[in-house]
Design an enzyme around this catalytic site. Structure first.
Site, PDB file in Angstrom:
ATOM      1  N   GLU A 268     -46.886  32.480  91.381  1.00 21.50           N
ATOM      2  CA  GLU A 268     -45.615  31.723  91.019  1.00 21.50           C
ATOM      3  C   GLU A 268     -45.398  30.466  92.275  1.00 21.50           C
ATOM      4  OE1 GLU A 268     -42.080  33.552  91.388  1.00 21.50           O
ATOM      5  OE2 GLU A 268     -43.147  35.153  90.035  1.00 21.50           O
ATOM      6  N   HIS A 296     -38.303  33.017  87.952  1.00 16.25           N
ATOM      7  CA  HIS A 296     -38.221  33.740  88.474  1.00 16.25           C
ATOM      8  C   HIS A 296     -36.330  33.708  88.733  1.00 16.25           C
ATOM      9  CE1 HIS A 296     -39.604  36.943  91.616  1.00 16.25           C
ATOM     10  NE2 HIS A 296     -38.896  37.087  91.580  1.00 16.25           N
TER      11      HIS A 296
END
Length: 336
Positions: A268, A296
């Site tokens: 990420e 997220h």
């Protein structure tokens, strides 16, 4: 008492934490991305550390915690903390497992419904052509939810909350969780399976709610996906590395999996050059309206952030008072 927050994810001067702690507690707040960005003296002087997700809490910084009596992970997952190394130094590691339970469950169901009711697909097609695209039969994953089987991996707090929401839609709930004792399924009236392969074979939707451990890393890989029921949709609001992204790419491209909704990724932010991400960005025909990604964000709401910060401070104070809660490495805290 002195509480260090090395990688704070808020912009104020720890107002929520200070209000929770009351007088007599000092907060040393940094917004670092590496442990070396925080002065060594701050590590050595603290009685507690509240850890966010940016810094990897292992190695030298643990050696500097001379006075520290607890590390609190401001969140549920604690895979960025070497809990065994902390235990070896007599430092309990605690987490905050209940701050965003309903938010994550809501997000998992919202991602499922976005795909299965075509919400995002309808919006996108009408934005491009509000007259010519006025039709109902274009999204590929639309289905009636009543009677579908909602399979859950990990029936903890969030998994249970998601299961109850799915059942409210008239779905049949099935779960796989080897950590739960025999009979736990009877408390809820959910179905239970003793193997991941069986869950994959019997579920129309699979929603992941397990922690990231050595056993769960890459658990949803080629073997698990090969067992998927035809038309299955995978939802991951747990941890990115639980899913093998290369295997997911192949399963979607080959049609063994109908769709996926990912709030978390192994790396990420997303890697634009990964074949799955590249195809999704280009909206290649085989993946168009079959993959949904959020950043997220399942845990997030303004209310959940307030809860997280307050509960993190309260958890640190409980440990400093000799009564640790939510300890994940089973260590009796050091005495002052």
């Amino acid at each position: 008492m002195r509480i260090l927050i090395p990688d704070a994810q808020f912009l104020d001067d720890a107002g929520i934490e200070r209000a929770a702690a009351g007088p007599g507690v000092t907060f040393d707040v940094h917004r670092a991305v590496r442990e070396t960005d925080v002065p060594e003296v701050s590590w050595r002087a603290c009685d507690a550390v509240i850890c966010y997700h940016v810094i990897q809490y292992r190695g030298p910084c643990l050696d500097w915690l001379e006075r520290c009596r607890v590390m609190v992970r401001a969140g549920v997952g604690f895979d960025n903390i070497d809990i065994d190394a902390a235990a070896g130094r007599g430092i309990p590691v605690c987490n905050v497992p209940d701050y965003g339970t309903t938010d994550v469950a809501d997000h998992a169901i919202a991602m499922m419904m976005t795909l299965t009711r075509g919400v995002a697909a309808y919006d996108a097609q009408l934005r491009a052509d509000p007259v010519g695209a006025w039709r109902f039969d274009t999204p590929p994953l639309v289905r009636r939810m009543r009677g579908q089987t909602f399979g859950i991996v990990g029936l903890g707090r969030i998994g249970t909350a998601a299961a109850l929401r799915a059942r409210a839609f008239g779905m049949d709930v099935l779960f796989y969780d080897p950590a739960l004792p025999t009979g736990a399924e009877l408390s809820f009236g959910f179905g239970r399976t003793r193997s991941l392969a069986d869950l994959m074979a019997r579920s129309d939707i699979v929603s992941l709610h397990c922690p990231l451990t050595g056993e769960t890393r890459g658990m949803i890989g080629a073997e698990a996906l090969a067992a998927s029921r035809p038309g299955q949709i995978l939802v991951n609001t747990a941890r990115g590395p639980v899913v093998d992204l290369d295997a997911l790419f192949q399963a979607l491209k080959e049609g063994r999996l109908a769709g996926a909704a990912l709030d978390v990724l192994p790396v990420e932010p997303a890697e634009p050059d990964h074949p799955l991400i590249r195809a999704w960005m280009a909206q290649e025909p085989w993946i168009a309206d079959r993959l949904l990604i959020s950043p997220h964000a399942a845990f997030y709401s303004p209310s959940s952030i307030v809860d997280l910060r307050r509960k993190s401070a309260e958890t640190a104070l409980a440990a400093l008072a000799g009564e640790p809660i939510n300890c994940v490495n089973d260590v009796v805290p050091r005495r002052a």
